[in-house]
Structure formats: structure tokens, C-alpha cells
Design an enzyme around this catalytic site. Structure first.
Site, PDB file in Angstrom:
ATOM      1  N   CYS A 142       0.846  -1.193   0.000  1.00  8.50           N
ATOM      2  CA  CYS A 142       0.000   0.000   0.000  1.00  8.50           C
ATOM      3  C   CYS A 142       0.883   1.244   0.000  1.00  8.50           C
ATOM      4  CB  CYS A 142      -0.894  -0.027   1.233  1.00  8.50           C
ATOM      5  SG  CYS A 142      -1.872   1.466   1.462  1.00  8.50           S
ATOM      6  N   CYS A 180       0.113   3.196   3.541  1.00  4.79           N
ATOM      7  CA  CYS A 180       0.516   2.716   4.877  1.00  4.79           C
ATOM      8  C   CYS A 180       1.613   1.663   4.833  1.00  4.79           C
ATOM      9  CB  CYS A 180      -0.695   2.171   5.629  1.00  4.79           C
ATOM     10  SG  CYS A 180      -1.229   0.536   5.085  1.00  4.79           S
ATOM     11  N   CYS A 203      -7.279  -1.073   0.873  1.00  2.49           N
ATOM     12  CA  CYS A 203      -6.298  -1.646   1.788  1.00  2.49           C
ATOM     13  C   CYS A 203      -7.000  -1.997   3.095  1.00  2.49           C
ATOM     14  CB  CYS A 203      -5.191  -0.626   2.034  1.00  2.49           C
ATOM     15  SG  CYS A 203      -4.062  -1.095   3.355  1.00  2.49           S
ATOM     16  N   CYS A 255      -5.482   0.405   6.120  1.00  6.26           N
ATOM     17  CA  CYS A 255      -5.715   1.851   6.224  1.00  6.26           C
ATOM     18  C   CYS A 255      -6.952   2.315   5.479  1.00  6.26           C
ATOM     19  CB  CYS A 255      -4.486   2.629   5.748  1.00  6.26           C
ATOM     20  SG  CYS A 255      -4.287   2.667   3.960  1.00  6.26           S
ATOM     21  N   CYS A 257      -7.968  -4.997 -10.208  1.00  6.70           N
ATOM     22  CA  CYS A 257      -7.491  -3.956 -11.120  1.00  6.70           C
ATOM     23  C   CYS A 257      -7.112  -2.759 -10.263  1.00  6.70           C
ATOM     24  CB  CYS A 257      -8.618  -3.622 -12.102  1.00  6.70           C
ATOM     25  SG  CYS A 257      -8.159  -2.427 -13.353  1.00  6.70           S
TER      26      CYS A 257
HETATM   27 ZN   LIG Z   1      -2.861   0.900   3.431  1.00  6.62          ZN
END
Ligand SMILES: [Zn+2]
Length: 148
Positions: free
Chosen positions: A57, A60, A103, A106, A127
Site C-alpha cells: 500500500c 501505509c 487496503c 488503512c 485492477c
Molecule cells: Zn494501506
């Protein structure tokens, strides 16, 4: 162990984890990650990028996808047919045909997930915006069938 002068090493210093070294999101990254934006197709750095490693991510640092699960769907965005366990959350937007993925740590926007396209045996396509991801190269060559 005591250091010079007999002063013990402090236990209160936190590990310099990824959060301490992350650069702030750019305005474009904020538009995508925090406001469910979509980068233009074929614009992202990971569309045609297939090095071995882990995609995390951008916001985060949580590991999200493996390069082994990445495939070229020809759609203009990085696509994966699987995520790391419990790393990605699917969010059914009200009434829409598309399912948003975020995610799990986060809540940052990643992109959308599609199923039933029969592009890979897993029949799933995550995607993802390149701008929602950061890549870390695998530290060692992946050799699952190496002799032991
Ligand atoms: Zn994240």
C-alpha cells in the site's frame, strides 16, 4: 548491555518502522487513494512491470499483492488474480456493478475487483492503480523448487 559510560540503551526508542520514513502523498496520490480516483489507463509505472517482489500500500506500507499473481490483462492498469491473505477488502458500492477494493489496514482506495472474466484460472481480476502501490523487489530469487 550497557553502552559507554554505563548508560543503558533506552527501551523507549521505537523501531524506525515504515511509517517513520514514508514520504507524504502527492496531490495526485491523495485524489486516488483518499478520494477513490482512477489514474488514466496505461499511465501507471506498474502496468507493464513484472519484476519479482511484493506490492505494498502506497499510503501505509501494508503488503498487498505478490508479483506471482500479477498478470497482463491489457486493460491499462496493473492486475492481479489474488491478494495476500486478508490484505485487501472488497467494498460493494451502492447499486454499482463495480466492487471497490481497499487496503484492509488503512482503507486506502486501490481500485476495483472483477470476477467471471475467465482471464486466469482463479477467474478474478484485482485492477489496481499504480499510484496506490509501491513495489519492493524480492530480496532473493524465487526458487520454490530448489533442492534442499
Ligand atoms: Zn494501506
Amino acid at each position: 548491555m550497557a553502552v559507554n559510560g554505563g548508560i543503558p540503551a533506552s527501551r523507549d526508542v521505537p523501531d524506525p518502522g515504515p511509517a517513520r520514513t514514508r514520504r507524504p502523498l502527492t496531490e495526485t496520490e491523495k485524489r486516488i487513494i483518499e478520494h477513490q480516483g482512477t489514474e488514466p489507463p496505461f499511465s501507471g509505472e506498474f502496468v507493464s512491470f513484472f519484476e519479482p517482489g511484493i506490492y505494498s500500500c502506497r499510503k501505509c506500507g501494508a503488503p498487498l499483492f505478490r508479483s506471482e499473481d500479477k498478470f497482463d490483462a491489457g486493460c491499462g492498469w496493473p492486475c492481479f488474480d489474488d491478494s495476500l491473505p486478508d490484505a485487501v477488502t472488497s467494498v460493494h458500492a451502492g447499486g454499482g456493478r463495480r466492487t471497490e477494493i481497499t487496503c484492509a489496514r488503512c482503507g486506502g482506495h486501490l481500485g476495483h475487483i472483477f470476477n467471471g472474466e475467465r482471464l486466469t484460472p482463479k477467474n478474478l481480476r484485482y485492477c489496481v492503480n499504480s499510484l496506490s502501490l509501491e513495489f519492493r523487489a524480492a530480496p532473493l530469487p524465487i526458487a520454490a523448487d530448489a533442492p534442499r
